[in-house]
Design an enzyme around this catalytic site. Structure first.
Site, short mmCIF file in Angstrom:
data_model
loop_
_atom_site.label_atom_id
_atom_site.label_comp_id
_atom_site.label_asym_id
_atom_site.label_seq_id
_atom_site.Cartn_x
_atom_site.Cartn_y
_atom_site.Cartn_z
N GLU A 124 24.52 8.54 75.28
CA GLU A 124 24.32 8.95 76.66
C GLU A 124 25.67 9.32 77.26
O GLU A 124 26.69 8.72 76.90
CB GLU A 124 23.69 7.81 77.48
CG GLU A 124 22.38 7.29 76.91
CD GLU A 124 21.99 5.95 77.52
OE1 GLU A 124 22.15 5.78 78.75
OE2 GLU A 124 21.54 5.06 76.77
N LYS A 126 28.73 9.20 79.62
CA LYS A 126 29.32 8.10 80.40
C LYS A 126 29.65 8.63 81.79
O LYS A 126 30.66 9.31 81.99
CB LYS A 126 30.57 7.55 79.73
CG LYS A 126 31.13 6.31 80.41
CD LYS A 126 32.31 5.75 79.66
CE LYS A 126 32.80 4.48 80.32
NZ LYS A 126 33.23 4.68 81.72
N ASP A 128 30.90 8.78 85.52
CA ASP A 128 32.05 8.16 86.19
C ASP A 128 31.65 7.78 87.61
O ASP A 128 31.97 8.47 88.58
CB ASP A 128 33.24 9.14 86.19
CG ASP A 128 34.56 8.43 86.47
OD1 ASP A 128 34.57 7.19 86.42
OD2 ASP A 128 35.56 9.12 86.72
N TYR A 244 21.29 7.55 88.36
CA TYR A 244 20.77 7.81 87.02
C TYR A 244 20.46 6.46 86.36
O TYR A 244 21.34 5.60 86.23
CB TYR A 244 21.80 8.56 86.17
CG TYR A 244 22.01 9.99 86.60
CD1 TYR A 244 21.30 11.03 86.00
CD2 TYR A 244 22.92 10.32 87.60
CE1 TYR A 244 21.49 12.35 86.38
CE2 TYR A 244 23.12 11.63 87.99
CZ TYR A 244 22.40 12.64 87.38
OH TYR A 244 22.59 13.95 87.76
N LYS A 334 35.86 7.33 74.93
CA LYS A 334 36.54 7.95 76.07
C LYS A 334 37.12 9.29 75.65
O LYS A 334 37.80 9.40 74.63
CB LYS A 334 37.65 7.03 76.60
CG LYS A 334 37.17 5.64 77.01
CD LYS A 334 36.17 5.67 78.13
CE LYS A 334 36.80 5.86 79.48
NZ LYS A 334 37.54 4.72 79.97
N CYS A 429 66.46 -7.05 92.93
CA CYS A 429 65.09 -6.84 93.38
C CYS A 429 65.08 -5.96 94.63
O CYS A 429 65.82 -6.25 95.59
CB CYS A 429 64.42 -8.19 93.67
SG CYS A 429 62.77 -8.04 94.40
N CYS A 432 63.67 -8.61 97.68
CA CYS A 432 64.38 -9.81 98.13
C CYS A 432 65.85 -9.81 97.74
O CYS A 432 66.59 -10.74 98.06
CB CYS A 432 63.70 -11.06 97.57
SG CYS A 432 63.87 -11.26 95.78
N CYS A 447 62.12 -9.98 88.62
CA CYS A 447 62.65 -10.76 89.74
C CYS A 447 62.21 -12.20 89.49
O CYS A 447 61.01 -12.47 89.38
CB CYS A 447 62.10 -10.25 91.07
SG CYS A 447 62.49 -11.33 92.47
N CYS A 452 59.85 -14.49 96.38
CA CYS A 452 59.97 -13.07 96.72
C CYS A 452 58.69 -12.61 97.42
O CYS A 452 57.58 -12.81 96.89
CB CYS A 452 60.19 -12.26 95.46
SG CYS A 452 60.15 -10.47 95.73
#
Length: 708
Positions: A124, A126, A128, A244, A334, A429, A432, A447, A452
């Protein structure tokens, strides 16, 4: 072609009879228009029928029923969407990205079933979109009517979006007794399927949003998901979503013996079923179906991102069973990622929950496969160096499925000149300013400041996510406000360089996960755009999350390498947070599927005093941190088993559980390291291989005797 001429109803008909006649005609034409794509009436003729029905129902309100075509658009939910459990989990699918992976899955399926059995597949498209579960219950005159529509949610619990589902014209509000009888369906049943937003409707929606000064939606799937959760059914009706169907269930079990007959029964019952579905006899035929399907992507009028392949026979599906997150009897192939060329305008540096700093490319927006892409991951400093990419470069960007768009290569030719500004990875970072550190053997910079703001924010978002503590309403914008950060930090969850660094705008209401459970109603009412209903709903969600249990708490703590499956295994083995926290690496590795890497991460996590204090704080706030402990023995310690065929009394899942509870390990394939093959009826090639390798073979009685 059947031609309907709108004439006055015979006066001999009673109001009840006339209303029923009109409803039958409208349902027939809804099916032709929205399911078969073969309308027989003009819009004006259809509207005339609907207007006549509405006038009659206004004169005779006692005759109005919930499954009347006039009742598709109702009032909005008073208090948002209630949450309800699914009859059986709505699981995701494992993926295959090439023919080799697909054939490997086919081999696993055949090895797990008796060699004498033929295996047929159903392919079937796929779609989205987003999954829905529709529940039908007995109606009048032997019919069934739509009672409830649930979103997938976290897979176990969904949201009741019935008021919005009713507006989807391809969803039957009722199924007649004649149709139920034709396919042998009971009056109570469940239909599962996918909701999609057609591309034409998506384009129209974005045109309207842009005309109103609103941001365009990124892609049809996100737009469909947002639409189905809108609290205004009128808006949902205007969007023209499509549904569907692909599954039929009764009390959580599949109704029919094959997936192919299920699709036909759904079609006969009046549900829209994707016409690109086919039963096939071999994996070679599956490969050809996929090759034929991929070129259709741009001509269907709706988004697809692959093909779903299912074992056709439900009896075989039951024997194949499930992994922790997906069925073994289905897989999603996919399609290859789509690509586009665009310009790299800058780089943002995003700080994640574990402190990992990820460079994110800011791109000139480009349309790739129906989705506008303006961000793409650059992964890490090594990837930037490998690509040799600079700010101002033109780059090729790929987008595949749910994967974050990524830069594949720099494009350099006469029309695409190179940029000149190098990308400098920060030493501190970006939020921070703590010095970044790199663990030996890893490519990522992190970090290490546990306080942070970016890390705390991502920890809170992870804690509240579906599948973790599932706290509805605790999203990007709300978390930003609770932390006293600019609301602009919400949305994309990105922390950027100094041009757009998060700004603290007010005193933070929370600083840790534990502080969530100390929030008061007045605290929330002090925030922007938070009213009484929103505050009460969020507090109720936070209170409900206290009962999520040990496995969810473990998952929410964000221990490295501890995912959903591992959290469940740890919870079942130790039974309480106290026992788990005091466990040594050796004791942790006694848990099935927990190796040295995972055990080390757990030990290191609880060696940090701040983490121990957080757990104690959460316990003091009333969070449940216990689970039903699976009693284990060392009877089968160090032994490896393989299961094949059908056992007379034990399901494969129960046999596996018993073996693991006794300290044994269950493998999927026979090798020289296998100690025992447990063989039931119609054992296949695994039995032959075990015999050739001299592996001991047990029947069910032998296994139970070994277990004692």
């Amino acid at each position: 072609m059947r031609i309907f001429i709108i004439l006055p109803m015979p006066s001999a008909l009673t109001p009840d009879q006339e209303i029923q006649e009109l409803r039958d005609q409208l349902r027939h034409h809804e099916y032709l228009y929205y399911v078969d794509d073969a309308p027989e009436l003009t819009d004006a003729q259809y509207d005339a029928l609907m207007n006549r029905l509405k006038k009659l129902e206004e004169k005779h309100p006692e005759l109005v029923t919930t499954d009347s075509p006039s009742q598709r658009v109702g009032g909005k939910p008073k208090d948002g969407f209630a949450k309800m459990p699914h009859s059986r989990p709505m699981l995701s699918l494992d993926n295959a990205y090439n023919e080799e992976e697909l054939r490997a899955w086919d081999q696993r399926v055949r090895e797990a079933l008796p060699s004498s059995e033929a295996v047929r597949y159903v392919c079937e498209l796929k779609l989205d979109g987003l999954s829905l579960a529709l529940h039908y219950v007995p109606g009048a005159h032997g019919s069934s009517h739509l009672e409830r529509g649930l979103t997938r949610g976290d897979g176990s619990i969904g949201e009741d979006v019935t008021s919005n589902v009713r507006t989807i014209r391809s969803v039957p509000l009722s199924v007649s007794a004649a149709k139920l009888k034709a396919v042998g369906l009971p009056q109570s049943f469940e239909v599962r399927g996918e909701v999609v937003l057609p591309q034409a409707a998506f384009v129209k929606m974005n045109e309207e949003r842009e005309a109103a000064g609103m941001a365009a939606a990124a892609n049809p799937r996100n737009a469909a998901a947002g639409t189905i959760r809108t609290l205004e059914p009128n808006i949902v009706a205007q969007r023209r979503l499509d549904f569907y169907a692909y599954f039929l269930l009764k009390d959580g079990e599949f109704l029919l013996p094959q997936q192919s007959t299920t699709l036909e029964a759904l079609r006969t019952s009046g549900f829209r079923v994707n016409k690109y579905a086919k039963a096939l006899k071999s994996i070679d035929e599956v490969v050809k179906f996929i090759a034929d399907a991929e070129p259709l992507r741009d001509s269907l009028g709706y988004e697809i991102d692959g093909v779903v392949i299912k074992v056709d026979a439900t009896a075989q599906q039951k024997r194949l069973g499930f992994t922790g997150k997906a069925p073994r009897w289905a897989i999603a192939y996919k399609f290859a990622a789509r690509a586009g060329i665009t310009k790299l305008e800058g780089v943002l540096f995003q700080v994640g929950r574990t402190g990992k700093v990820t460079p994110v490319a800011a791109l000139t927006p480009v349309l790739i496969g129906g989705t506008t892409v303006s961000r793409a991951t650059l992964h890490n400093a090594d990837e930037i160096a490998r690509l040799g990419v600079r700010i101002g470069d033109f780059v090729s960007v790929e987008r595949g499925g749910d994967v974050i768009p990524k830069i594949v290569e720099v494009v350099e030719d006469k029309t695409h000149l190179r940029g000149t500004k190098e990308i400098v990875f920060p030493e501190n970072c970006p939020v921070c300013s703590s010095e970044l550190q790199k663990i030996e053997g890893e490519v990522d910079w992190r970090c290490v400041n546990n306080s942070c703001p970016a890390r705390v924010r991502e920890e809170l978002l992870h804690w509240s996510a579906r599948g973790v503590m599932n706290i509805e309403g605790l999203g990007d914008a709300m978390v930003a406000q609770l932390l006293g950060q600019s609301a602009e930090l919400g949305g994309d969850a990105e922390v950027v360089t100094e041009e757009g660094a998060p700004v603290v705008t007010r005193k933070a209401l929370i600083r840790t996960i534990g502080d969530l459970y100390r929030l008061k109603r007045d605290d929330l009412l002090s925030l922007e755009r938070v009213g009484e209903k929103t505050a009460d709903a969020l507090l109720a969600e936070i209170e409900r999350s206290k009962r999520a249990g040990l496995a969810r708490v473990l998952l929410g703590l964000g221990i490295r390498f501890v995912g959903e499956r591992t959290a469940q295994l740890l919870a079942a083995h130790f039974g309480s947070m106290d026992e788990l926290m005091s466990a040594t690496a050796e004791q942790l590795e006694a848990v099935n599927e927990v190796g040295p890497k995972v055990s080390q991460a757990i030990v290191e996590f609880f060696a940090v005093e701040k983490n121990v204090e957080l757990v104690k704080d959460l316990a003091s706030q009333g969070l449940e941190m216990t689970a039903e402990k699976r009693v284990t023995t060392s009877t089968l310690e160090g032994l490896t088993f393989v299961l094949t065929g059908t056992l007379p009394n034990l399901t494969r899942e129960l046999a596996k559980e018993k073996i693991e509870s006794a300290g044994g390990r269950v493998s999927g394939s026979v090798s020289k390291k296998t100690n025992y093959l447990v063989a039931g009826e119609e054992a296949g090639s695994k039995l032959d291989k075990a015999t050739s390798l001299g592996v001991a073979v047990l029947d069910e009685a032998g296994l139970l005797e070994l277990l004692g």
